[in-house]
Design a protein around this motif. Structure first.
Motif, PDB file in Angstrom:
ATOM      1  N   PRO A  65       0.721  -1.182  -0.116  1.00 59.00           N
ATOM      2  CA  PRO A  65       0.092  -0.133   0.037  1.00 59.00           C
ATOM      3  C   PRO A  65       0.694   1.403   0.046  1.00 59.00           C
ATOM      4  N   PHE A  66       2.120   1.382   0.765  1.00 59.67           N
ATOM      5  CA  PHE A  66       2.691   2.462   0.528  1.00 59.67           C
ATOM      6  C   PHE A  66       3.451   2.645  -0.661  1.00 59.67           C
ATOM      7  N   LEU A  67       3.439   1.854  -1.725  1.00 60.69           N
ATOM      8  CA  LEU A  67       4.183   2.053  -3.013  1.00 60.69           C
ATOM      9  C   LEU A  67       3.545   2.802  -4.180  1.00 60.69           C
ATOM     10  N   VAL A  68       2.260   2.259  -4.007  1.00 58.65           N
ATOM     11  CA  VAL A  68       1.234   2.991  -5.149  1.00 58.65           C
ATOM     12  C   VAL A  68      -0.081   3.173  -4.769  1.00 58.65           C
ATOM     13  N   ASN A  69      -0.655   4.057  -4.669  1.00 61.10           N
ATOM     14  CA  ASN A  69      -1.955   4.323  -4.537  1.00 61.10           C
ATOM     15  C   ASN A  69      -2.504   4.830  -5.984  1.00 61.10           C
ATOM     16  N   ILE A  70      -3.376   3.978  -6.630  1.00 57.63           N
ATOM     17  CA  ILE A  70      -3.718   4.224  -7.970  1.00 57.63           C
ATOM     18  C   ILE A  70      -5.489   4.598  -8.012  1.00 57.63           C
ATOM     19  N   ASP A  71      -5.741   5.610  -8.652  1.00 57.34           N
ATOM     20  CA  ASP A  71      -7.084   5.850  -8.856  1.00 57.34           C
ATOM     21  C   ASP A  71      -7.329   6.133 -10.224  1.00 57.34           C
ATOM     22  N   PRO A  72      -7.915   5.276 -11.033  1.00 53.47           N
ATOM     23  CA  PRO A  72      -8.178   5.490 -12.508  1.00 53.47           C
ATOM     24  C   PRO A  72      -8.567   7.037 -12.959  1.00 53.47           C
ATOM     25  N   LEU A  73      -9.227   7.530 -12.098  1.00 57.81           N
ATOM     26  CA  LEU A  73      -9.917   8.887 -12.624  1.00 57.81           C
ATOM     27  C   LEU A  73      -8.694   9.911 -12.567  1.00 57.81           C
ATOM     28  N   ARG A  74      -7.551   9.676 -11.684  1.00 51.43           N
ATOM     29  CA  ARG A  74      -6.591  10.698 -11.618  1.00 51.43           C
ATOM     30  C   ARG A  74      -5.890  10.350 -12.981  1.00 51.43           C
ATOM     31  N   LEU A  75      -5.697   9.067 -13.474  1.00 53.81           N
ATOM     32  CA  LEU A  75      -4.881   9.076 -14.574  1.00 53.81           C
ATOM     33  C   LEU A  75      -5.637   9.580 -15.795  1.00 53.81           C
ATOM     34  N   VAL A  76      -6.965   9.702 -15.712  1.00 53.52           N
ATOM     35  CA  VAL A  76      -7.797  10.301 -16.813  1.00 53.52           C
ATOM     36  C   VAL A  76      -7.518  11.882 -16.787  1.00 53.52           C
ATOM     37  N   GLU A  77      -7.223  12.178 -15.279  1.00 56.05           N
ATOM     38  CA  GLU A  77      -7.125  13.739 -15.225  1.00 56.05           C
ATOM     39  C   GLU A  77      -5.630  14.100 -15.833  1.00 56.05           C
ATOM     40  N   ALA A  78      -4.776  13.254 -15.618  1.00 56.48           N
ATOM     41  CA  ALA A  78      -3.609  13.448 -16.136  1.00 56.48           C
ATOM     42  C   ALA A  78      -3.461  13.652 -17.719  1.00 56.48           C
ATOM     43  N   VAL A  79      -4.224  12.560 -18.429  1.00 59.70           N
ATOM     44  CA  VAL A  79      -4.364  12.536 -19.843  1.00 59.70           C
ATOM     45  C   VAL A  79      -4.982  13.958 -20.418  1.00 59.70           C
ATOM     46  N   VAL A  80      -6.121  14.246 -19.648  1.00 55.63           N
ATOM     47  CA  VAL A  80      -6.615  15.639 -20.101  1.00 55.63           C
ATOM     48  C   VAL A  80      -5.809  16.638 -19.761  1.00 55.63           C
ATOM     49  N   ALA A  81      -4.939  16.837 -18.833  1.00 56.50           N
ATOM     50  CA  ALA A  81      -4.148  17.869 -18.556  1.00 56.50           C
ATOM     51  C   ALA A  81      -3.088  17.923 -19.704  1.00 56.50           C
ATOM     52  N   GLY A  82      -2.385  16.892 -20.050  1.00 51.91           N
ATOM     53  CA  GLY A  82      -1.536  16.609 -21.129  1.00 51.91           C
ATOM     54  C   GLY A  82      -2.068  17.094 -22.442  1.00 51.91           C
ATOM     55  N   VAL A  83      -3.073  16.716 -22.816  1.00 51.08           N
ATOM     56  CA  VAL A  83      -3.861  16.990 -24.029  1.00 51.08           C
ATOM     57  C   VAL A  83      -4.312  18.709 -24.242  1.00 51.08           C
ATOM     58  N   SER A  84      -4.606  19.085 -23.055  1.00 48.00           N
ATOM     59  CA  SER A  84      -4.764  20.475 -23.144  1.00 48.00           C
ATOM     60  C   SER A  84      -3.833  21.474 -23.550  1.00 48.00           C
ATOM     61  N   PHE A  85      -2.488  21.031 -23.375  1.00 48.97           N
ATOM     62  CA  PHE A  85      -1.358  21.709 -24.017  1.00 48.97           C
ATOM     63  C   PHE A  85      -1.307  21.652 -25.501  1.00 48.97           C
ATOM     64  N   ILE A  86      -1.580  20.458 -25.977  1.00 48.61           N
ATOM     65  CA  ILE A  86      -1.602  20.332 -27.402  1.00 48.61           C
ATOM     66  C   ILE A  86      -2.658  21.043 -27.949  1.00 48.61           C
ATOM     67  N   GLY A  87      -3.998  20.784 -27.260  1.00 48.87           N
ATOM     68  CA  GLY A  87      -4.830  21.728 -27.760  1.00 48.87           C
ATOM     69  C   GLY A  87      -4.761  23.227 -27.898  1.00 48.87           C
ATOM     70  N   ALA A  88      -4.163  23.771 -27.137  1.00 50.66           N
ATOM     71  CA  ALA A  88      -3.942  25.050 -26.518  1.00 50.66           C
ATOM     72  C   ALA A  88      -2.953  25.591 -27.937  1.00 50.66           C
ATOM     73  N   GLY A  89      -1.935  24.503 -28.388  1.00 48.10           N
ATOM     74  CA  GLY A  89      -1.201  24.864 -29.542  1.00 48.10           C
ATOM     75  C   GLY A  89      -1.708  24.713 -30.763  1.00 48.10           C
ATOM     76  N   THR A  90      -2.926  24.244 -30.858  1.00 50.95           N
ATOM     77  CA  THR A  90      -3.682  24.159 -32.020  1.00 50.95           C
ATOM     78  C   THR A  90      -4.319  25.543 -32.294  1.00 50.95           C
TER      79      THR A  90
END
Length: 167
Positions: A65-90
């Motif tokens: 438990p102390f190594l990784v705490n995974i929440d699938p929605l946090r992964l989705v948030e990370a994807v959206v944040a990354g794509v936002s930079f690409i979208g701003a560039g377009t």
């Protein structure tokens, strides 16, 4: 880590790239700032990131438990944040005068990221249906706007002249 689950993630990424490519092809044919390859890569990367998160949940190396705490929605948030930079560039890539272009392409990149996330979570029918809905919005609704004489085809989003992106 076993090979078969990793192959499922790769297969999901390939499926996401296929769906993203369908949307990207529509953008490419309209000569938009982000087209076929960009949409494919965004969808595939999104699917891979979510798929890796799913694999990590079942990986015995990360079960403590102390190594990784995974929440699938946090992964989705990370994807959206990354794509936002690409979208701003377009959006900034095609800016001219008061009219701002590329907003619809930025939104389509966000959609393919979410479609990729859906395949990463193995919601394949959801991803397929979302692809069809996105293509419907990008093609059929644009034609409807032109016929009805509404939307950006007549005036820019700021009330000024038409946007060069036109959607």
């Amino acid at each position: 880590m076993e090979l078969l689950p990793q192959l499922w993630v790769v297969g999901g990424a390939a499926y996401a790239m296929l769906l993203g490519g369908a949307i990207g092809l529509e953008r490419e044919l309209k000569n938009r700032p982000a087209g076929f390859r960009t949409h494919m890569l965004v969808a595939g990367a999104s699917s891979l990131l979510i798929g890796m998160g799913q694999l990590t949940i079942h990986d015995p190396r990360f079960r403590l438990p102390f190594l990784v705490n995974i929440d699938p929605l946090r992964l989705v948030e990370a994807v959206v944040a990354g794509v936002s930079f690409i979208g701003a560039g377009t959006i900034f890539a095609r800016r001219s005068g008061q009219a701002i272009a590329g907003i619809t392409t930025a939104a389509s990149l966000l959609m393919v990221a979410v479609i990729g996330a859906s395949t990463g979570l193995r919601y394949h029918m959801l991803a397929f249906a979302s692809t069809l809905l996105t293509l419907l919005v990008l093609t059929v609704l644009k034609a409807f706007e032109r016929r009805a004489g509404t939307g950006k085809g007549l005036r820019g989003s700021d009330g000024g002249p038409p946007s060069p992106d036109g959607g």
